[in-house]
Motif scaffolding. Structure first.
Motif, PDB file in Angstrom:
ATOM      1  N   ASP A  80      -9.684 -41.453 -23.905  1.00  0.00           N
ATOM      2  CA  ASP A  80      -8.852 -42.470 -24.373  1.00  0.00           C
ATOM      3  C   ASP A  80      -8.228 -41.966 -25.407  1.00  0.00           C
ATOM      4  OD1 ASP A  80      -9.692 -43.961 -21.960  1.00  0.00           O
ATOM      5  OD2 ASP A  80     -10.912 -45.321 -23.169  1.00  0.00           O
ATOM      6  N   SER A  81      -6.790 -42.365 -25.525  1.00  0.00           N
ATOM      7  CA  SER A  81      -6.246 -42.171 -26.815  1.00  0.00           C
ATOM      8  C   SER A  81      -6.103 -43.219 -27.754  1.00  0.00           C
ATOM      9  CB  SER A  81      -4.503 -41.776 -26.436  1.00  0.00           C
ATOM     10  OG  SER A  81      -4.389 -40.431 -25.981  1.00  0.00           O
ATOM     11  N   GLY A  92      -6.553 -49.030 -28.941  1.00  0.00           N
ATOM     12  CA  GLY A  92      -7.088 -48.178 -28.181  1.00  0.00           C
ATOM     13  C   GLY A  92      -8.617 -47.812 -28.049  1.00  0.00           C
ATOM     14  N   GLY A  93      -9.317 -48.322 -29.284  1.00  0.00           N
ATOM     15  CA  GLY A  93     -10.681 -48.109 -29.336  1.00  0.00           C
ATOM     16  C   GLY A  93     -11.193 -49.331 -28.784  1.00  0.00           C
ATOM     17  N   PRO A 232       3.873 -38.756 -28.833  1.00  0.00           N
ATOM     18  CA  PRO A 232       2.759 -39.136 -28.203  1.00  0.00           C
ATOM     19  C   PRO A 232       2.210 -40.360 -28.231  1.00  0.00           C
ATOM     20  CG  PRO A 232       1.756 -37.794 -29.904  1.00  0.00           C
ATOM     21  CD  PRO A 232       3.303 -37.971 -30.191  1.00  0.00           C
ATOM     22  N   ASN A 233       2.710 -41.182 -29.130  1.00  0.00           N
ATOM     23  CA  ASN A 233       2.037 -42.424 -29.614  1.00  0.00           C
ATOM     24  C   ASN A 233       2.535 -43.549 -28.820  1.00  0.00           C
ATOM     25  OD1 ASN A 233       0.440 -41.096 -31.619  1.00  0.00           O
ATOM     26  ND2 ASN A 233       2.469 -40.897 -32.722  1.00  0.00           N
ATOM     27  N   SER A 264      -4.041 -43.008 -16.755  1.00  0.00           N
ATOM     28  CA  SER A 264      -3.548 -42.464 -17.959  1.00  0.00           C
ATOM     29  C   SER A 264      -4.469 -42.634 -19.060  1.00  0.00           C
ATOM     30  CB  SER A 264      -2.241 -43.209 -18.234  1.00  0.00           C
ATOM     31  OG  SER A 264      -1.730 -42.974 -19.585  1.00  0.00           O
ATOM     32  N   HIS A 265      -4.472 -41.935 -20.161  1.00  0.00           N
ATOM     33  CA  HIS A 265      -5.391 -42.183 -21.382  1.00  0.00           C
ATOM     34  C   HIS A 265      -4.708 -43.107 -22.345  1.00  0.00           C
ATOM     35  CE1 HIS A 265      -2.464 -39.535 -23.313  1.00  0.00           C
ATOM     36  NE2 HIS A 265      -2.422 -38.608 -22.313  1.00  0.00           N
TER      37      HIS A 265
END
Ligand code: PEP
Ligand code: MN
Length: 339
Positions: A80-81, A92-93, A232-233, A264-265
């Motif tokens: 996961d990103s 994302g965490g 990428p963010n 997706s991540h």
């Protein structure tokens, strides 16, 4: 990609399409049987369009087996990103991020009152539109740059991050000093020029809302535009889609969160406000968002929704927001999530 020829297709038709693909640098894996001609296309098929290949005579069906997006895909990045927002704030965490604020920035005092309560209850990102995509050109269009200044000033007082919608690439430089997250609204999800420009000209996170009638694949292709342009963010935001149902403003596609996590991540949040369009549904839909595993929510709140300049009907009063946050915190404990 797998290409299946029609039962009556000729060898010449088979040779014509395979020669075209070989000339483009692809390898052909012929798996034809006695009854039907079928072949696989080996190589990076991202640039190939299945429907274009159906223009070749003799072709029955073209099926894609790999995704048309790459950088946004789970196969490109398995983990996961986690996207950094500012001052140690990430999305994302294990945390469930709450973004809250008015639909539109209305004044310094109003924004201050909202942010103070939002922060006290646990929101870490202040939302607010300064440039509004309104259906009617006669409706309130937002305060413009002055609205961004207010958001930044207020957010800094409460150590919050700012998310605000950008509608045009002309405004990127003007937004940059004020926002921590650029929001791309549902109506602009397929404004490909804006996606390319924002991807190339900022490294700040982009909250990409799902288009009003977009498929999950189209939504991920829009994320791919931003990523392929250099940023990428990307944070995805499910905000309800148009269906035949009229009781709610849109239909919240809660399963989209699970679909995104499979495909997706990228982190994904839910906007229950624009999905439901009704304040009475926001608390329960936010709890459902947490339960389904979304990385956060973005909600509209207002001290006096009856007099809000936009989207009052879906804005939570501040005491209702406090109540919702209490419920979310209780649920988060059970789910081992942090708010
Ligand atoms: C908003 O967040 O205020 C907004 C206009 O959202 P959407 O693009 O999802 O309609
Ligand atoms: Mn709104």
């Amino acid at each position: 990609m797998i290409v299946q020829m029609k039962p009556q297709a000729t060898r010449t038709e088979f040779d014509r399409i395979t020669a075209f693909l070989i000339q483009k640098g692809f390898e052909i894996k012929d798996v034809s049987s006695q009854n039907i001609m079928v072949f696989g296309i080996i190589g990076d098929t991202k640039s190939l369009n299945a429907t274009d290949l159906e223009a070749f005579e003799g072709v029955s069906q073209v099926t894609r087996v790999s995704t048309p997006y790459k950088l946004a895909s789970r196969s490109f990045k398995k983990t996961d990103s986690i996207i950094k927002i500012r001052n140690g704030l990430e999305i994302g965490g294990d945390k469930f991020i709450v973004m809250a604020g008015p639909c539109s920035v209305e004044s310094y005092e109003n924004t201050y009152e909202i942010a103070k309560r939002a922060k006290a209850s646990g929101a870490t990102v202040l939302r607010g539109g300064a440039f509004k995509p309104r259906t009617s050109p006669y409706a309130f269009q937002g305060m413009g740059v002055e609205g961004l200044e207010i958001l930044r000033k207020v957010a800094d007082e409460f150590d919050m991050a700012v998310v605000s919608e950008i509608m045009s690439e002309d405004m990127i430089e003007a937004f940059e000093p004020y926002v921590d997250i650029y929001q791309i609204g549902a109506r602009n999800m397929q404004n490909f020029h804006l996606l390319k420009q924002i991807g190339a000209r900022t490294q700040k996170p982009i909250l990409l809302k799902r288009g009003l009638s977009s498929t999950i694949e189209e939504w991920l292709m829009s994320a791919e535009y931003i990523m392929a342009s250099g940023n990428p963010n990307v944070i995805l935001c499910e905000r309800g889609i148009r269906t035949f149902e009229k009781y709610t403003r849109n239909t919240l596609d809660i399963s989209a969160v699970l679909a995104i996590q499979e495909l997706s991540h990228l982190p994904v949040v839910i906007d229950p406000s624009h999905a439901a369009g009704k304040y009475s549904m926001i608390e329960k839909l936010s709890m459902a968002s947490l339960a389904v595993g979304a990385d956060g929510i973005i909600v509209e709140i207002h001290p006096d929704p009856e007099h809000a300049l936009s989207d009052g009907a879906q804005s939570l009063k501040l005491d209702k927001f406090d109540h919702m946050m209490d419920s979310l915190k209780k649920l988060a404990e059970v789910l081992d999530k942090e708010i």
